[in-house]
Design an enzyme around this catalytic site. Structure first.
Site, PDB file in Angstrom:
ATOM      1  N   HIS A 239     -17.599   6.460   9.962  1.00  0.00           N
ATOM      2  CA  HIS A 239     -17.518   7.527   8.945  1.00  0.00           C
ATOM      3  C   HIS A 239     -16.818   8.735   9.555  1.00  0.00           C
ATOM      4  O   HIS A 239     -16.996   9.023  10.745  1.00  0.00           O
ATOM      5  CB  HIS A 239     -18.931   7.934   8.496  1.00  0.00           C
ATOM      6  CG  HIS A 239     -18.942   8.653   7.189  1.00  0.00           C
ATOM      7  ND1 HIS A 239     -18.734  10.001   7.098  1.00  0.00           N
ATOM      8  CD2 HIS A 239     -19.090   8.206   5.920  1.00  0.00           C
ATOM      9  CE1 HIS A 239     -18.765  10.364   5.832  1.00  0.00           C
ATOM     10  NE2 HIS A 239     -18.982   9.289   5.088  1.00  0.00           N
TER      11      HIS A 239
ATOM     12  N   ASP B 258     -21.979   1.885   2.496  1.00  0.00           N
ATOM     13  CA  ASP B 258     -21.382   0.676   1.905  1.00  0.00           C
ATOM     14  C   ASP B 258     -21.820  -0.602   2.595  1.00  0.00           C
ATOM     15  O   ASP B 258     -21.481  -1.696   2.140  1.00  0.00           O
ATOM     16  CB  ASP B 258     -19.852   0.794   1.970  1.00  0.00           C
ATOM     17  CG  ASP B 258     -19.368   1.933   1.110  1.00  0.00           C
ATOM     18  OD1 ASP B 258     -18.703   2.834   1.645  1.00  0.00           O
ATOM     19  OD2 ASP B 258     -19.710   1.959  -0.075  1.00  0.00           O
TER      20      ASP B 258
END
Ligand code: SDX
Length: 428
Positions: A304, A362
């Site tokens: 991320h 996700d």
């Protein structure tokens, strides 16, 4: 006001330094070009704040996510998605009366103009639902002209409610269209998540009973996906909105950006990756591929830009995955086995530790949504459905800021120097 000084060539410039409520200070460089004749350069905006905002705050090192100051864990545990929508839009948790009125208004805007059904029949049945969502959300501005004037506060309010209310209906229509089943109209006696499940899975031939455990889980999944600071799709919505484009067009632009596998498309890509890995004993081979600089393969659902610790949403997502699988009596989901093994190996691996790569939201969402009966092609649609309130809240914040201006970045030009036109006979 604190300042910082920068020397560019023979020019020295003092720049204001601003401090927010929490988080890193910012150096205001708005006068940088005027003061130095140079641009700043930050492709991917790794060190650039594009705006000031009161909506969401992420502490990437501590794995903290706050919506209007409230920790995501508490909102996911105690609230519901429409309460989170109210909070993100208006800055405070609603009172009972405010919640009732907001729920009433959203519920009664869930139908779409019936001519949109004809709009859908222009698509191929095998069109990706995200392609249908980009098109149909953009088309809302062709049906709802009475809420496209962004200078009118009332029209802006109606557009905000319409977007939140109609996204589940359009998303369900995209799903039904892809499987050749008739559209199911929204029902005003169902809550937001239950209504969406009913529109997706009910058929005219029999009554559909919403599983309360699944609708609560889906409502929580929507809360987790609602907003996330200035991520790529939110920045797209802000940039589109900065030109004065109507909110439906701006949200369509956000949906288009979210579709990418590096962003919201990662939930679909992560599930496909888990399926490709197939079994836990294949995991080590794929971890090696992800670490190989010559191999473009990346572990989808990992890493991320901001979180350099565990994504707090992923923890709640993982708990929800186990809840949903248990409710559905799915004892051993091979994809979950692969995901757990992959997480175990990656979190102990030097490469992932050094690069601070952790599972993001996700990584587990796809397993949950698949178990609920959604095809992988619908995963990013559900992300877009939930993120619509974040996009709208950020768009609202920008439009209501009287100092906002059109976004227009500059560049470092490395192309050809000025040169004269050559006739075709003199080329080559
Ligand atoms: C979302 O911004 C948001 O907030 C997004 C989001 C939201 O709610 O809006 O949180 C939703 O988009 C979550 C992220 C979903 N995407 C994925 O899961 C796709 C896989 N992840 C990567 O593509 C990547 O981690 C990004 C895109 C998420 C972040 O990329 P960055 O910040 O640009 O980091 P990077 O590409 O510069 O990577 C840093 C290093 C690189 O190695 P070096 O060049 O330094 O040697 O880490 C490596 C990368 O190669 N790396 C990975 C990796 N992610 C980064 N290596 C293997 N597998 C990965 N998943």
């Amino acid at each position: 006001m604190a300042t910082g000084t920068i020397q560019v060539g023979d020019k020295s410039l003092e720049l204001p330094v601003r401090t927010g409520t929490i988080g890193p200070d910012v150096v205001d460089i708005s006068k940088f070009y005027a003061g130095t004749g140079a641009f700043t350069y930050d492709p991917g905006f790794t060190s650039t704040a594009s705006c000031e905002s009161k909506i969401t705050y992420i502490d990437g090192d501590e794995g903290i996510l706050l919506y209007r100051g409230y920790p995501i864990e508490q909102l996911a545990e105690h609230g519901d998605f429409l309460e989170t929508c109210y909070l993100l839009l208006y800055g405070e948790l609603p009172t009972n009366a405010q919640k009732e009125e907001f729920d009433y208004n959203v519920t009664r805007h869930t139908m779409v103009h019936d001519q949109m059904t004809r709009f859908f029949t222009g698509f191929r049945r095998d069109a990706h639902p995200m392609a249908i969502m980009v098109a149909s959300v953009g088309a809302l501005s062709a049906f709802y002209h009475d809420s496209t004037d962004i200078s009118d506060e009332h029209q802006r309010l109606i557009a905000q409610i319409r977007m939140i209310a109609k996204m589940p209906t359009l998303a369900a229509m995209a799903y039904k269209y892809s499987i050749g089943q008739p559209f199911v109209y929204p029902k005003n006696d169902l809550d937001y998540a239950s209504n969406f499940l009913n529109m997706c899975f009910a058929v005219p031939c029999e009554d559909y009973k919403v599983n309360p455990v699944l609708s609560r889980a889906l409502d929580r999944i929507f809360i987790l996906h609602a907003d996330h600071e200035q991520n790529a799709s939110t920045s797209t919505v802000r940039l589109a909105g900065s030109s004065g484009a109507n909110p439906f067009a701006c949200i369509a632009a956000g949906i288009a950006c979210l579709w990418g596998p590096a962003h919201g498309g990662a939930n679909e890509a992560a599930l496909k990756m888990l399926g490709e890995i197939g079994t836990p004993d294949n995991v080590a081979k794929y971890v090696a591929k992800a670490k190989d600089k010559n191999d473009p393969f990346r572990l989808m659902g990992f890493g991320h830009r901001v979180y350099k610790n565990y994504d707090p949403r992923a923890k709640i997502m993982q708990k929800t995955t186990h809840e949903v699988l248990a409710e559905l009596g799915i004892k051993d989901d091979p994809l979950l086995d692969v995901a757990m093994e992959l997480e175990q190996i990656a979190l102990k691996d030097e490469y992932f530790i050094e690069k601070k790569l952790y599972p993001n939201i996700d990584f587990y969402s796809g397993i949950t949504l698949k178990a609920m009966g959604f095809p992988t092609s619908m995963f990013t649609v559900l992300f877009a459905l939930a993120r619509t309130v974040g996009w709208i809240a950020q768009w609202k914040e920008m439009i209501e800021d009287p100092s906002h201006k059109i976004g227009r970045p500059r560049q470092l030009y490395v192309g050809a120097d000025k040169r004269d036109y050559a006739n075709i006979g003199q080329r080559g």
